[in-house]
Scaffold this motif. Sequence first.
Motif, PDB file in Angstrom:
ATOM      1  N   ALA A  35       0.541  -1.515   4.147  1.00 41.47           N
ATOM      2  CA  ALA A  35       1.254  -0.240   4.019  1.00 41.47           C
ATOM      3  C   ALA A  35       0.741   0.603   2.851  1.00 41.47           C
ATOM      4  N   SER A  36      -0.131   0.061   2.036  1.00 36.91           N
ATOM      5  CA  SER A  36      -0.617   0.780   0.852  1.00 36.91           C
ATOM      6  C   SER A  36      -1.261   2.129   1.152  1.00 36.91           C
ATOM      7  N   PRO A  37      -2.041   2.263   2.234  1.00 37.36           N
ATOM      8  CA  PRO A  37      -2.607   3.590   2.501  1.00 37.36           C
ATOM      9  C   PRO A  37      -1.532   4.664   2.728  1.00 37.36           C
ATOM     10  N   LEU A  39       1.935   4.257   1.614  1.00 36.00           N
ATOM     11  CA  LEU A  39       2.877   4.300   0.496  1.00 36.00           C
ATOM     12  C   LEU A  39       2.221   4.577  -0.855  1.00 36.00           C
ATOM     13  N   GLY A  40       0.959   4.264  -0.973  1.00 37.16           N
ATOM     14  CA  GLY A  40       0.303   4.445  -2.266  1.00 37.16           C
ATOM     15  C   GLY A  40       0.942   3.540  -3.307  1.00 37.16           C
ATOM     16  N   GLY A  41       1.283   4.105  -4.460  1.00 37.74           N
ATOM     17  CA  GLY A  41       1.876   3.339  -5.545  1.00 37.74           C
ATOM     18  C   GLY A  41       3.398   3.338  -5.538  1.00 37.74           C
ATOM     19  N   ARG A  42       3.999   3.926  -4.514  1.00 41.62           N
ATOM     20  CA  ARG A  42       5.462   3.995  -4.455  1.00 41.62           C
ATOM     21  C   ARG A  42       6.048   2.692  -3.921  1.00 41.62           C
ATOM     22  N   SER A  43       7.197   2.340  -4.407  1.00 36.20           N
ATOM     23  CA  SER A  43       7.990   1.200  -3.909  1.00 36.20           C
ATOM     24  C   SER A  43       7.181  -0.093  -3.822  1.00 36.20           C
ATOM     25  N   VAL A  44       6.421  -0.380  -4.839  1.00 33.29           N
ATOM     26  CA  VAL A  44       5.561  -1.568  -4.818  1.00 33.29           C
ATOM     27  C   VAL A  44       6.389  -2.846  -4.713  1.00 33.29           C
ATOM     28  N   SER A  77      -0.245  -6.874  -9.150  1.00 32.96           N
ATOM     29  CA  SER A  77      -1.630  -6.843  -8.669  1.00 32.96           C
ATOM     30  C   SER A  77      -1.876  -5.677  -7.711  1.00 32.96           C
ATOM     31  N   LEU A  78      -0.823  -5.177  -7.104  1.00 31.67           N
ATOM     32  CA  LEU A  78      -0.968  -4.052  -6.173  1.00 31.67           C
ATOM     33  C   LEU A  78      -0.937  -2.694  -6.869  1.00 31.67           C
ATOM     34  N   THR A  79      -0.592  -2.686  -8.142  1.00 31.05           N
ATOM     35  CA  THR A  79      -0.559  -1.416  -8.866  1.00 31.05           C
ATOM     36  C   THR A  79      -1.929  -1.100  -9.447  1.00 31.05           C
TER      37      THR A  79
END
Length: 124
Positions: A35-37, A39-44, A77-79
Amino acid sequence: MSARQSGVGWAKAAYSGYAAAALAVGAAYLIRLAASPILGGRSVFLVFVLPVVFSVLASGRGPALLAGVLSLVAGVSLTDPEERLTAANIVQMSIFMLVCGGIGWLDARLSAQRELTTQARREM
């Protein structure tokens, strides 16, 4: 000597709870990564609440604690590396850990209620 007497059965059950917690965090990580593409950096950290809830319900507070710690590491790690120690991200991590603590507290309350119910039924 049976597996129950030697503690082997108990150990397998305990380890399976921790393994399930780790697998649940891994699944949440893959979902969030996919979902990163969008959501980006939101709601990690939001998706990582689910493995903690699953772990506490299925296996107890120990595996849930592991799920919380692994989830925190996975979320960090996702940020973006430049944003990991920003005030906003630290607040998000703190809120996530408070939510995990609240889940553990609710489990403790539920366990206490179950014990009271069991005692009341015995006395009847």
